[in-house]
Design an enzyme around this catalytic site. Structure first.
Site, mmCIF file in Angstrom:
data_model
loop_
_atom_site.group_PDB
_atom_site.id
_atom_site.type_symbol
_atom_site.label_atom_id
_atom_site.label_comp_id
_atom_site.label_asym_id
_atom_site.label_seq_id
_atom_site.Cartn_x
_atom_site.Cartn_y
_atom_site.Cartn_z
ATOM 1 N N HIS A 256 -68.501 -42.590 -34.081
ATOM 2 C CA HIS A 256 -68.533 -43.660 -34.080
ATOM 3 C C HIS A 256 -68.659 -44.126 -32.699
ATOM 4 C CE1 HIS A 256 -66.836 -47.855 -34.689
ATOM 5 N NE2 HIS A 256 -66.795 -47.737 -36.025
ATOM 6 N N ASP A 307 -65.857 -44.264 -43.394
ATOM 7 C CA ASP A 307 -66.799 -43.950 -44.252
ATOM 8 C C ASP A 307 -66.428 -42.668 -44.928
ATOM 9 O OD1 ASP A 307 -68.096 -46.409 -44.156
ATOM 10 O OD2 ASP A 307 -68.946 -45.410 -42.221
#
Length: 370
Positions: A256, A307
């Site tokens: 991320h 996700d």
């Protein structure tokens, strides 16, 4: 002036809605772990819009408004029936949100009171639109929303026409809480840029939906599910991941831009993935996910983001892959509209500069000499 690629590290707005500090995500100062374990999505939406958690009366009023506004105009449903059955679901949602403005006589009223009510309307209507299109493309009639149930419950009901079980409702509700806001992400930024021109809230949300459609933002969980399906079994995971690493392929659902020590939201969805697998008597997707996480984290040092486990959660809820990102939109709408309200409270048009890298001192050449 010097450009920063992707605006990385640039502070583009002051906001009191959510924060990411030292790897901790908080909405209005409340740690996401507390909200994921204790709050409903309705409470979370109220918190984002109003800056504090609702009391019982405020929560009951908000739920009542969601029930009132959950239906969409019949003519919009007729429009959905005209869309191609194989249309991209986010393109459908983008078009439908834009069309909603045509049915709202207050669409161009940018007062805070009017926009707060429109935020509630949109939050109620998006699940109805997504579920309706999902059924229409299968040759089925849309299911009317129920009264007196949560947004998560209603969405699962409208999708299938059957009452969902409590564990499934809890899993989807938790996912909605976890995706509700994430500081100045790409879609939120696009919503603020649009509304800063004093355009209407529907335009701002349409911009955000269009931004979320991109696979580098909202489509990652769909790519994760495709990967899990390709792997198929736990035994295949190691060879599959080794090939990905050797080929230097991107492994979706890991890493991320903001979190360097792991996404704090991932563990909650990991838990729900396991719970759903145990409830259904089949933990295959969860087991593959755990194996993939161990391989990728162990060899590349990358940890799963929100996700990664949301893919298996949604699949075990019976949700088709191409509805994953629209569900993300249902949740993130609460954050988008909170940021729209905040932007308008202290507005200045967002107009950055660009670092020019082209040639200088060029001369115009007449066309007959070119």
């Amino acid at each position: 002036m010097t450009a920063t690629k992707g605006l990385e590290g640039i502070v583009a707005a002051a906001s009191s809605i959510s924060s990411i500090e030292d790897g901790v995500l908080a909405y209005r100062g409340i740690n996401i772990d507390e909200l994921a374990e204790q709050a409903t999505f309705e409470e979370t939406a109220f918190l984002l819009w109003n800056g504090h958690l609702p009391n019982q009366q405020e929560l009951a009023q908000l739920k009542g408004l969601f029930n009132v506004f959950s239906a969409v105009p019949d003519s919009l449903l007729e429009q959905l029936k005209l869309y191609p059955k194989d249309a991209n679901t986010m393109a459908v949602l983008r078009t439908a949100v834009s069309a909603l403005a045509l049915y709202d006589e207050t669409a161009n009223d940018n007062s805070r009171e009017a926009n707060q009510l429109k935020a509630i309307k949109l939050q109620a209507q998006l699940p109805t639109i997504i579920a309706a299109y999902a059924r229409i493309r299968e040759g089925k009639e849309p299911v009317k929303p129920l009264e007196g149930v949560s947004i998560a419950h209603n969405f699962l009901y409208m999708l299938t026409g059957e009452e969902p079980d409590a564990t499934s409702v809890l899993a989807l509700d938790k996912a909605l809480v976890l995706h509700a806001d994430h500081e100045l992400n790409a879609s939120t930024f696009s919503a603020r840029v649009t509304i800063a021109t004093l355009s209407d809230i529907y335009s701002g949300v349409t911009s955000a939906v269009g931004t979320l459609k991109g696979p580098l933002h909202g489509g990652a969980n769909e790519a994760v599910m495709e990967m899990l399906q390709e792997i198929g079994t736990v035994e295949n995971a190691e060879g599959y991941i080794q090939r990905k690493i050797q080929n230097k392929d991107k492994i979706m659902g890991f890493g991320h831009r903001v979190y360097k020590n792991g996404d704090p939201r991932a563990k909650h969805l990991q838990h729900m993935s396991r719970q759903l697998g145990l409830m259904q008597g089949d933990t295959t997707l969860f087991d593959i996910s755990v194996k993939v996480e161990a391989l990728v984290t162990g060899q590349k040092g990358l940890k799963p983001n929100v996700d990664f486990y949301s893919a298996s959660v949604y699949t075990m809820l019976g949700i088709p892959k191409d509805l994953f990102t629209p569900i993300f939109a249902i949740s993130r709408l609460s954050g988008w509209t909170a940021h729209i309200l905040e932007q308008l409270d202290n507005n200045r048009i967002i107009r950055p500069r660009a670092e020019y890298t082209g040639p200088y001192n060029q001369k115009y050449i007449p066309i007959e000499m070119r």
